[in-house]
Design an enzyme around this catalytic site. Structure first.
Site, PDB file in Angstrom:
ATOM      1  N   GLU A 122       0.825  -1.212   0.000  1.00 33.76           N
ATOM      2  CA  GLU A 122       0.000   0.000   0.000  1.00 33.76           C
ATOM      3  C   GLU A 122       0.866   1.272   0.000  1.00 33.76           C
ATOM      4  OE1 GLU A 122      -2.650  -0.481   3.369  1.00 33.76           O
ATOM      5  OE2 GLU A 122      -3.990  -1.766   2.206  1.00 33.76           O
ATOM      6  N   GLU A 268      -5.977  -8.458   0.399  1.00 36.83           N
ATOM      7  CA  GLU A 268      -6.385  -8.479   1.804  1.00 36.83           C
ATOM      8  C   GLU A 268      -7.878  -8.202   1.900  1.00 36.83           C
ATOM      9  OE1 GLU A 268      -4.148  -5.791   4.253  1.00 36.83           O
ATOM     10  OE2 GLU A 268      -2.233  -6.299   3.307  1.00 36.83           O
TER      11      GLU A 268
END
Length: 483
Positions: A122, A268
């Site tokens: 991220e 995720e």
């Protein structure tokens, strides 16, 4: 055949008698994070995954002990380069070295089945303020090119796990069909996507319906789950949950730059069990029950019906993670810190929810707890000592909506003192707190509030307390200061 495999084979042959499920959702994996003060031995974790039929795992590094434990397991692996190493990977020589050390080394019969390399984690989060904006794409290029040069490019793909905040719909048209990449990321995302498509690598996105609910008090609760909510209609398409809407916003964003058919992996997705009023076993059960049944049926989303590769987050609780996003960050695991399952779940997606098989041969410290000393006379330093304990250990279950939130003042103190005592490997000197604490052999767990006994620590599985402070110092337990 290993003993456990024979045991499972017998159970599979007797499924009607034992109720044991031997089928698993195709494409299902888990995230294995290791930010814990006391870690389960990697071999125990790998065996636990095998016992539960988990065939894919996503890591956040390429730690040697983890990789060694995965060798010969048959589990497909996504290894990772942390954000802090992205700048170094802008050197092609260093990228080559990294690939040789962490991929080529394990590329043999009986080695590690590395399928993906996650370049960063991220890296374009808004909260990073562009820190990794200029180093991520060059790192991605170098790693994939190094894989190609090593003759591994056909079987191992480099990807960048991205948070869903890299794309959005405009405020005046907040629908999936209007999805586009953030204006400040359009150029770099176009370059990244184009490069990954050229190398047949997937787009990896992390989607968290829980965070949609956590970050907006007006968010419709049922829309975070999969079992019925008032639909949002987008050009005739009905969206009854935020997961589908979020995923299809990405599909639209990819289409807007000319790559609407790019393969997408959900890197995720999950639901925490502590740290917020909506983070509990019941909601986690509800979320996974809905998600897994859809994955098993290959429902997909309105814009992408069919098969979906998904990695659940996460495998095990991590008591040393940063709680800057919220207290829930340490409680995403399907399993507790000690490899014990939290709630029933059916990885086949058929709704026959049962507790997963726990970690085997777990070694705990002695049956001792550190508690508030009822004979203490001077309580003037109680709040300071509680804060000290909670700075160096995990007190997030004391927070609002969590399992230990109903303890009285003495109970709060005991909980804080005990978690610190356990992190310090039950060192007698760590249970004093200026005469406010004492050691007991009586388990004082109350109801759903578990006063834990930590795992036996080893040099390879324990994080030094000094490192814990780097994340734990962010904790603000104002409710404790009021004691």
């Amino acid at each position: 055949m290993e003993k456990i495999d024979l045991f499972k084979w017998v159970l599979c042959g007797s499924v009607l008698l034992f109720g044991f499920s031997c089928e698993y959702v195709d494409g299902l994996g888990v995230n294995w994070g290791t930010m814990a003060t006391h870690k389960l031995p990697p071999k125990a974790v790998v065996q636990m995954m095998k016992d539960n039929g988990i065939q894919k795992v996503k890591l956040f590094d390429a730690d040697r002990s983890t990789m060694s434990a995965l060798a010969g397991s048959g589990i497909e692996v996504m290894i990772a380069i942390p954000n802090g190493e992205l700048a170094v990977m802008n050197s092609y020589d260093r990228a080559q070295e990294w690939v040789k050390k962490n991929v080529t080394t394990y590329n043999f019969t009986g080695g590690v089945d590395v399928k993906y390399v996650a370049v960063g984690n991220e890296p374009f989060l808004k909260s990073y303020n562009g820190s990794f904006l200029n180093v991520t794409f060059p790192a991605l290029q170098n790693i994939q090119n190094a894989l190609n040069e090593a003759g591994l490019g056909d079987s191992v793909k480099a990807t960048v796990p991205l948070n869903a905040d890299v794309y959005e719909s405009p405020e005046d048209n907040p629908l999936p069909s209007a999805g586009k990449f953030r204006s400040d990321l359009t150029e770099v995302m176009t370059n990244i996507v184009k490069f990954m498509v050229k190398n047949n690598a997937p787009f990896t996105v992390n989607i968290y319906p829980f965070l949609s609910l956590y970050g907006n008090k007006d968010f419709p609760v049922n829309y975070a789950f999969f079992d019925g909510a008032t639909p949002i209609v987008d050009h005739g398409i009905q969206y009854t949950n935020v997961f589908d809407a979020n995923y299809d916003t990405l599909v639209s964003a990819l289409k807007a730059i000319g790559y609407g058919n790019m393969t997408i992996i959900v890197g995720e997705v999950g639901w925490p069990t502590e740290g917020d009023i909506n983070a509990n076993n019941g909601n986690a059960y509800r979320f996974y029950n809905g998600l897994l049944s859809r994955l098993a049926a290959n429902t997909g989303t309105p814009l992408r019906p069919g098969y979906m590769e998904v990695y659940l987050f996460g495998l095990i609780d991590e008591d040393a993670k940063s709680i800057a996003p919220g207290n829930f960050e340490r409680h995403w695991g399907l399993f507790r810190y000690d490899g014990q399952p939290k709630f029933g779940i059916d990885l086949s997606g058929r709704g026959q929810n049962k507790l997963l098989i726990p970690a085997q041969n777990v070694e705990y410290q002695s049956q001792k707890w550190c508690v508030f000393n009822p004979n203490a006379k001077d309580l003037s330093k109680l709040a300071d000592n509680i804060n000290y304990a909670c700075t160096y250990a995990d007190c997030t279950t004391l927070g609002y909506g969590s399992s230990c939130n109903t303890l009285d003042a003495n109970g709060n103190a005991s909980y804080a003192f005990n978690v610190y005592f356990q992190v310090q490997n039950q060192d007698p000197e760590s249970c004093n707190f200026q005469g406010l604490a004492t050691v007991t052999t009586q388990n004082i767990s109350q109801g759903n509030c578990n006063f834990t006994i930590q795992l036996v620590a080893s040099s390879s599985t324990s994080i030094l307390p000094s490192l814990i402070v780097l994340t734990a110092i962010l904790m603000a337990y104002t409710f404790l200061l009021l004691l």
